[in-house]
Design a protein around this motif. Structure first.
Motif, PDB file in Angstrom:
ATOM      1  N   GLU A 222      -1.043   5.985  -8.641  1.00  0.00           N
ATOM      2  CA  GLU A 222       0.355   6.175  -8.284  1.00  0.00           C
ATOM      3  C   GLU A 222       1.173   6.811  -9.413  1.00  0.00           C
ATOM      4  O   GLU A 222       2.025   7.668  -9.166  1.00  0.00           O
ATOM      5  CB  GLU A 222       0.975   4.847  -7.870  1.00  0.00           C
ATOM      6  CG  GLU A 222       0.277   4.209  -6.672  1.00  0.00           C
ATOM      7  CD  GLU A 222       0.774   2.806  -6.374  1.00  0.00           C
ATOM      8  OE1 GLU A 222       1.916   2.486  -6.776  1.00  0.00           O
ATOM      9  OE2 GLU A 222       0.036   2.035  -5.742  1.00  0.00           O
TER      10      GLU A 222
ATOM     11  N   PRO B 103       1.250   5.314   1.187  1.00  0.00           N
ATOM     12  CA  PRO B 103       0.703   6.357   2.063  1.00  0.00           C
ATOM     13  C   PRO B 103       0.322   7.607   1.274  1.00  0.00           C
ATOM     14  O   PRO B 103       1.021   8.005   0.338  1.00  0.00           O
ATOM     15  CB  PRO B 103       1.864   6.652   3.032  1.00  0.00           C
ATOM     16  CG  PRO B 103       3.088   6.248   2.282  1.00  0.00           C
ATOM     17  CD  PRO B 103       2.692   5.094   1.404  1.00  0.00           C
ATOM     18  N   HIS B 104      -0.798   8.189   1.623  1.00  0.00           N
ATOM     19  CA  HIS B 104      -1.270   9.416   0.988  1.00  0.00           C
ATOM     20  C   HIS B 104      -1.411  10.478   2.072  1.00  0.00           C
ATOM     21  O   HIS B 104      -2.297  10.394   2.928  1.00  0.00           O
ATOM     22  CB  HIS B 104      -2.608   9.193   0.282  1.00  0.00           C
ATOM     23  CG  HIS B 104      -2.489   8.376  -0.959  1.00  0.00           C
ATOM     24  ND1 HIS B 104      -2.422   8.924  -2.212  1.00  0.00           N
ATOM     25  CD2 HIS B 104      -2.389   7.037  -1.123  1.00  0.00           C
ATOM     26  CE1 HIS B 104      -2.296   7.952  -3.108  1.00  0.00           C
ATOM     27  NE2 HIS B 104      -2.276   6.802  -2.475  1.00  0.00           N
ATOM     28  N   LYS B 105      -0.519  11.495   2.051  1.00  0.00           N
ATOM     29  CA  LYS B 105      -0.511  12.498   3.108  1.00  0.00           C
ATOM     30  C   LYS B 105      -1.830  13.268   3.168  1.00  0.00           C
ATOM     31  O   LYS B 105      -2.351  13.570   4.245  1.00  0.00           O
ATOM     32  CB  LYS B 105       0.652  13.461   2.891  1.00  0.00           C
ATOM     33  CG  LYS B 105       2.025  12.810   3.059  1.00  0.00           C
ATOM     34  CD  LYS B 105       3.144  13.816   2.858  1.00  0.00           C
ATOM     35  CE  LYS B 105       4.510  13.140   3.034  1.00  0.00           C
ATOM     36  NZ  LYS B 105       5.629  14.102   2.815  1.00  0.00           N
TER      37      LYS B 105
ATOM     38  N   LEU C  41      -4.363  11.142   4.789  1.00  0.00           N
ATOM     39  CA  LEU C  41      -3.994  10.692   6.127  1.00  0.00           C
ATOM     40  C   LEU C  41      -4.236   9.202   6.315  1.00  0.00           C
ATOM     41  O   LEU C  41      -4.609   8.736   7.388  1.00  0.00           O
ATOM     42  CB  LEU C  41      -4.759  11.491   7.193  1.00  0.00           C
ATOM     43  CG  LEU C  41      -4.490  13.001   7.198  1.00  0.00           C
ATOM     44  CD1 LEU C  41      -5.330  13.677   8.269  1.00  0.00           C
ATOM     45  CD2 LEU C  41      -3.008  13.280   7.415  1.00  0.00           C
ATOM     46  N   ARG C  42      -4.064   8.447   5.257  1.00  0.00           N
ATOM     47  CA  ARG C  42      -4.215   6.989   5.322  1.00  0.00           C
ATOM     48  C   ARG C  42      -3.442   6.376   4.159  1.00  0.00           C
ATOM     49  O   ARG C  42      -2.900   7.078   3.317  1.00  0.00           O
ATOM     50  CB  ARG C  42      -5.691   6.574   5.258  1.00  0.00           C
ATOM     51  CG  ARG C  42      -6.405   6.975   3.971  1.00  0.00           C
ATOM     52  CD  ARG C  42      -7.866   6.553   4.005  1.00  0.00           C
ATOM     53  NE  ARG C  42      -8.613   6.999   2.842  1.00  0.00           N
ATOM     54  CZ  ARG C  42      -8.685   6.358   1.682  1.00  0.00           C
ATOM     55  NH1 ARG C  42      -8.012   5.217   1.539  1.00  0.00           N
ATOM     56  NH2 ARG C  42      -9.401   6.826   0.686  1.00  0.00           N
ATOM     57  N   THR C  43      -3.397   5.069   4.159  1.00  0.00           N
ATOM     58  CA  THR C  43      -2.761   4.365   3.047  1.00  0.00           C
ATOM     59  C   THR C  43      -3.817   3.824   2.107  1.00  0.00           C
ATOM     60  O   THR C  43      -4.987   3.630   2.486  1.00  0.00           O
ATOM     61  CB  THR C  43      -1.901   3.205   3.565  1.00  0.00           C
ATOM     62  OG1 THR C  43      -2.730   2.289   4.280  1.00  0.00           O
ATOM     63  CG2 THR C  43      -0.781   3.714   4.459  1.00  0.00           C
ATOM     64  N   ARG C  44      -3.395   3.590   0.878  1.00  0.00           N
ATOM     65  CA  ARG C  44      -4.317   3.023  -0.118  1.00  0.00           C
ATOM     66  C   ARG C  44      -3.574   1.944  -0.876  1.00  0.00           C
ATOM     67  O   ARG C  44      -2.459   2.151  -1.337  1.00  0.00           O
ATOM     68  CB  ARG C  44      -4.802   4.128  -1.056  1.00  0.00           C
ATOM     69  CG  ARG C  44      -5.728   3.623  -2.152  1.00  0.00           C
ATOM     70  CD  ARG C  44      -6.504   4.751  -2.811  1.00  0.00           C
ATOM     71  NE  ARG C  44      -5.641   5.774  -3.391  1.00  0.00           N
ATOM     72  CZ  ARG C  44      -6.104   6.838  -4.052  1.00  0.00           C
ATOM     73  NH1 ARG C  44      -7.410   7.030  -4.168  1.00  0.00           N
ATOM     74  NH2 ARG C  44      -5.263   7.717  -4.564  1.00  0.00           N
ATOM     75  N   ARG C  45      -4.191   0.784  -0.984  1.00  0.00           N
ATOM     76  CA  ARG C  45      -3.564  -0.352  -1.660  1.00  0.00           C
ATOM     77  C   ARG C  45      -4.232  -0.581  -3.010  1.00  0.00           C
ATOM     78  O   ARG C  45      -5.446  -0.800  -3.084  1.00  0.00           O
ATOM     79  CB  ARG C  45      -3.673  -1.632  -0.817  1.00  0.00           C
ATOM     80  CG  ARG C  45      -2.938  -2.822  -1.450  1.00  0.00           C
ATOM     81  CD  ARG C  45      -3.222  -4.107  -0.686  1.00  0.00           C
ATOM     82  NE  ARG C  45      -2.735  -4.041   0.684  1.00  0.00           N
ATOM     83  CZ  ARG C  45      -1.493  -4.351   1.049  1.00  0.00           C
ATOM     84  NH1 ARG C  45      -0.605  -4.736   0.142  1.00  0.00           N
ATOM     85  NH2 ARG C  45      -1.127  -4.281   2.310  1.00  0.00           N
TER      86      ARG C  45
ATOM     87  N   SER D 271       0.850  -1.188   0.000  1.00  0.00           N
ATOM     88  CA  SER D 271       0.000   0.000   0.000  1.00  0.00           C
ATOM     89  C   SER D 271       0.889   1.242   0.000  1.00  0.00           C
ATOM     90  O   SER D 271       2.069   1.196   0.359  1.00  0.00           O
ATOM     91  CB  SER D 271      -0.914  -0.003   1.221  1.00  0.00           C
ATOM     92  OG  SER D 271      -0.158  -0.113   2.405  1.00  0.00           O
TER      93      SER D 271
END
Length: 488
Positions: free
Chosen positions: A184, A164-166, A169-173, A162
């Motif tokens: 990406e 991280p997306h600042k 404020l969470r991650t995305r896989r 996954s």
């Protein structure tokens, strides 16, 4: 010493045969056609020669290992390996072009920044770092070990990490290649670059698991190689290694079924009604082309795969100096290409790979050039209706191409089927993790004792290096038994 019958003389089957012969077994290969190599064939006419199967070799270490393990003569002593540089030239739908160096992350980042704009190279470089993580997680279970009994773990677990997306404020896989491109890479041309690695194996990036990121990573990390004289020379070298290890070949012998006795494989039945007894049978052909006892069913799901169309062009005029060996001409309409190849859409021009090897042995003289165009098409289709479209696409990379054509030869899925026996001329893709197991291949052992599977239709799937790995896995399982866990 046991009697081993190998069905088919494809690359995986011959790799298994050579290793088993070195282990002391009496090995006989039964091939329904009159030659070896499976899909690795050559077409010759008027002094021109072309590969009609794979044109490039990733991960040559697989075949180096084969030759080391089966004799003292290394691979480089029997074929001439050439590292292709640049790795590829890409011509995108908007006319943008980029030429990527072979096995150089820094060089690739610089080339992409210069061609596609600042930041493009860094995004691709960051993607390659994540692709390496997926490679590290899957390399052993997917390439070096027999398929796990609990293969469902590989089917469910997505090894691509996954991100991280600042802002979020969470991650995305990402779960598919298409999502990697959109989330990406964030550039339609970078997404097309990624998708081309899937399309080369007939995979739909919209549903292909993100774990397929290992395909461009494998090429980036280990380079792209060519065998002087064409990839058919690699098939010749493997065949001759088998013969030197006293493997017997019987050509024109079409196997139709695996014989069973007392709950284990006992030999092979042929289309003419004759039989051959064996203590062990290795099937190196597509499962649909061979009747097997019901007990040999494998729980791993199998899905249909596309085939390929190849247009061989004999050209007047020599190969210009500095020409890239491989140019990928991306489809003008990616959506239409995917709908035509994987859905109900009408035939549409697709991504075309243009192969222009710098190899004097393939042409009658320096005043001519041998070029091959390769594109994925639906298995079972005629494909000829796309041949002219493939030539038109190639003209975007080779101006004035049509004016140079002396003659052309079109190789359709029917030709692939005739050479390999695969229904519809289907070409198997490498095994991949995740995606509910749709791209895992049946294990090298089967439900019938003494029956093993090698080649692209078995674990770890299609592609030249994967075929060689399947042969190594089968040989290990036969020699060491079910406790074999792969190379160390």
């Amino acid at each position: 010493m046991g009697r081993i019958a190998v069905i088919g003389a494809g690359m995986g089957a011959m790799a298994a045969a050579a290793r088993l012969a070195v282990a002391g077994h009496r090995v006989t290969v039964y091939e329904r056609t009159e030659t070896y190599g499976g899909a690795v064939r050559r077409f010759e006419r008027d002094g021109f020669a072309f590969d009609t199967g794979p044109g490039l070799l990733p991960l040559p270490a697989v075949y180096r290992d084969l030759f080391v393990k089966t004799g003292k003569e290394p691979l480089e002593d029997v074929v001439e390996l050439v590292q292709v540089d640049p790795s590829a030239r890409h011509v995108f739908a908007d006319g943008t072009e980029v030429t990527l160096p072979n096995a150089s992350r820094a060089g690739v980042v610089t080339a992409l920044d210069e061609a596609l704009g600042a930041g493009a190279g860094q995004r691709w470089g960051d993607f390659l770092v994540r692709a390496r993580e997926a490679w590290d997680r899957t390399r052993r279970p997917l390439l070096e070990e027999p398929l796990w009994p609990n293969w469902q773990v590989l089917a469910e677990r997505e090894p691509y990490p996954s991100v991280p997306h600042k802002k979020l404020l969470r991650t995305r896989r990402a779960s598919t290649l298409a999502e990697i491109g959109a989330w990406e890479l964030r550039d339609t041309r970078l997404a097309a670059l990624l998708d081309s690695h899937a399309l080369a194996y007939g995979l739909d990036p919209r549903v292909t698991p993100a774990s397929a990121a290992v395909l461009p990573y494998l090429e980036h990390a280990f380079g792209t190689w060519y065998v002087r004289g064409g990839l058919r020379e690699l098939a010749r070298a493997v065949y001759e290694r088998c013969v030197r290890r006293r493997v017997e070949f019987v050509f024109g012998a079409e196997a139709s079924a695996v014989l069973e006795k007392d709950g284990r494989a006992a030999g092979v039945e042929f289309a003419d009604g004759s039989t051959a007894e064996a203590d062990v049978v290795v099937a190196g052909v597509a499962p649909e082309s061979l009747r097997r006892p019901p007990a040999a069913a494998d729980p791993v799901p199998r899905t249909g795969v596309p085939s390929r169309l190849t247009v061989l062009l004999a050209l007047r005029g020599g190969r210009p100096e500095g020409t890239a060996h491989r140019t990928v001409v991306h489809a003008a309409d990616a959506g239409a290409e995917l709908d035509a190849l994987f859905g109900p859409g009408p035939a549409a021009p697709g991504t075309v790979t243009v192969l222009r090897p710098d190899d004097p042995s393939l042409v009658p003289d320096a005043g001519h050039e041998a070029v091959a165009l390769v594109t994925a098409v639906p298995a079972g289709s005629d494909g000829r209706d796309l041949a002219e479209q493939a030539v038109s696409a190639a003209e975007r990379a080779v101006p004035g191409l049509r004016e140079r054509v002396l003659w052309q030869e079109v190789r359709t899925p029917a030709d692939v089927a005739a050479e390999t026996g695969a229904p519809g001329g289907a070409v198997p893709a490498p095994a991949l993790a995740a995606g509910a197991g749709a791209l895992l291949r049946p294990g090298n052992t089967t439900g019938l004792s003494g029956l093993f599977s090698a080649g692209g239709w078995a674990h770890p799937g299609g592609g030249l290096p994967h075929a060689g790995m399947s042969g190594a896995l089968v040989a290990g399982l036969v020699v060491e038994g079910p406790e074999f866990r792969g190379s160390q």
